[in-house]
Write a protein that holds these residues in place. Sequence first.
Motif, short mmCIF file in Angstrom:
data_model
loop_
_atom_site.label_atom_id
_atom_site.label_comp_id
_atom_site.label_asym_id
_atom_site.label_seq_id
_atom_site.Cartn_x
_atom_site.Cartn_y
_atom_site.Cartn_z
N UNK A 238 0.79 -1.28 0.05
CA UNK A 238 -0.01 -0.19 -0.09
C UNK A 238 0.76 1.11 0.13
N UNK A 239 2.22 1.34 -0.43
CA UNK A 239 3.04 2.45 -0.35
C UNK A 239 2.38 3.18 -1.47
N UNK A 240 2.66 4.55 -1.26
CA UNK A 240 2.43 5.58 -2.15
C UNK A 240 3.66 6.09 -2.83
N UNK A 241 3.30 6.29 -4.14
CA UNK A 241 4.71 6.92 -4.83
C UNK A 241 4.84 8.23 -4.54
N UNK A 242 3.92 8.94 -3.99
CA UNK A 242 3.89 10.24 -3.82
C UNK A 242 4.89 10.61 -2.51
N UNK A 243 5.05 9.62 -1.59
CA UNK A 243 6.05 9.69 -0.39
C UNK A 243 7.55 9.46 -1.02
N UNK A 244 8.10 10.62 -1.40
CA UNK A 244 9.69 10.43 -2.16
C UNK A 244 10.64 9.66 -1.06
N UNK A 245 10.35 9.97 -0.08
CA UNK A 245 11.30 9.04 1.17
C UNK A 245 11.44 7.76 1.04
N UNK A 246 10.34 7.27 0.67
CA UNK A 246 9.87 5.78 0.74
C UNK A 246 10.06 5.03 -0.64
N UNK A 247 10.70 5.98 -1.58
CA UNK A 247 11.06 5.69 -2.98
C UNK A 247 11.86 4.45 -3.28
N UNK A 248 12.86 4.39 -2.61
CA UNK A 248 13.82 3.27 -2.60
C UNK A 248 13.08 1.83 -2.28
N UNK A 249 12.55 1.81 -1.16
CA UNK A 249 11.61 0.62 -0.83
C UNK A 249 10.52 0.38 -1.83
N UNK A 250 9.91 1.34 -2.34
CA UNK A 250 8.79 0.91 -3.33
C UNK A 250 9.31 0.58 -4.65
N UNK A 251 10.56 1.22 -4.93
CA UNK A 251 11.18 0.69 -6.27
C UNK A 251 11.53 -0.94 -6.05
N UNK A 252 12.22 -1.16 -4.92
CA UNK A 252 12.53 -2.51 -4.46
C UNK A 252 11.28 -3.56 -4.65
N UNK A 253 10.02 -2.89 -3.87
CA UNK A 253 8.82 -3.97 -4.08
C UNK A 253 8.27 -4.11 -5.66
N UNK A 254 8.58 -3.07 -6.17
CA UNK A 254 7.78 -3.10 -7.76
C UNK A 254 8.87 -4.06 -8.56
N UNK A 255 10.16 -4.08 -8.31
CA UNK A 255 11.00 -4.97 -8.88
C UNK A 255 10.74 -6.30 -8.68
N UNK A 256 10.58 -6.54 -7.49
CA UNK A 256 10.69 -7.87 -6.90
C UNK A 256 9.00 -8.48 -7.41
N UNK A 257 8.02 -7.78 -7.42
CA UNK A 257 6.64 -8.08 -7.79
C UNK A 257 6.74 -8.25 -9.23
N UNK A 258 7.50 -7.64 -9.89
CA UNK A 258 7.58 -7.84 -11.45
C UNK A 258 8.46 -8.95 -11.67
N UNK A 259 9.45 -9.27 -11.13
CA UNK A 259 10.18 -10.58 -11.16
C UNK A 259 9.17 -11.69 -10.96
#
Length: 364
Positions: A238-259
């Motif tokens: 449920x992480x929001x892309x609007x929270x820039x401080x969490x962007x590295x974690x969000x990117x990690x989740x998106x890459x893992x999900x896509x894989x």
Amino acid sequence: MAWRTNLACLFKAGGRWRWFAVPEYSFLPPGLRNICPRRKSTAPEKIAASVAVCAADGKEPGNVLEQLFSAEQQASILNVLNTASSKELEAFRLLRGRKSVNIVEHRKKFGPFQSLERLIDVPLIQYKTAVQVCNSILCPESGRKKKSKEKWLLRKFIKPDVERERLKAVNSIVSIVFGTRRIAWAHLDRKLTVLDWQQAECWKLTNRMYPTSFYLEEISSVISKMPKADLYILEKSGLSIQNTSLFPILLHFLITEAMLYALLNKTFAEDGQHRVLSINRNAVGKHFDLMVGDTRTSGRELVKTFLTQAVRKEPRVFFPQEQVLRYRQKVLKDSHRIEELYDSLLQAVAFYELVFDKSVELKC
């Protein structure tokens, strides 16, 4: 030349449309006669005005409502309106809340309804509402509404859309939850029997950012340990892309999900059938009452309850007897390091209970 102030025409002047008073129709030039039509007769205007007043009040003139239903249908509707309690009236369309209470109060104050037209006298009920109420009393839609609600729940919380019949035909699923350091999975069959339940240590995102090739190697290694199933269910963060401080974690989740989507959907190119689905994290939290506001709390205590109930005759989740002790020890020993493990089990249980309409319903 006499001018009529109650008749106006629309002209474009100075780039804007403006209203101007125009002369009596008989004195207008031929070109303007096509723009300003003749005044309608007074009789239709009075009828139209009467209808407009009725529409504004939410009521129809005469006994129009009674003309929509036969004498037998009217008797059935009036019987319900005059005998049903406010709780029973709420079962019908548009009668939830204050409307059902108003009907009962109106009945007590003025006596039984003698005609359908009297329904419009009830506060908050207008003509269109009264028609829909009468139709719902004659043709209850509870079954159809329940079915459409179930379909809506599936589409809202489970993505991408999959036919309900196909979901009900599933024999087993692998529920997968991943964090910044671990990937956990729970393999359950349709009887909610735990066939496999474990996690694997992977990366440490807090140390540094990894290249995509590293993700491929790590996730491929984990997938090789997972059992095969009809469907794989991934937790949707449920992480929001609007929270820039969490962007590295969000990117990690998106890459893992896509894989995971790509590596587990091995036959998608052949038959176009999705074997990897996502379920919203907060939806699972709401299902088990784990939400505090918008924040989901730990499912540790609930999992401990499942394990305690495992020795009962009809537990909510079935654990192999030879594994119950080991699972209990793991929960007690590594409680702060296995949140993903808890979540993978809860996600699997929520998925089955939603699809098979168990007694515990997903809360919207």
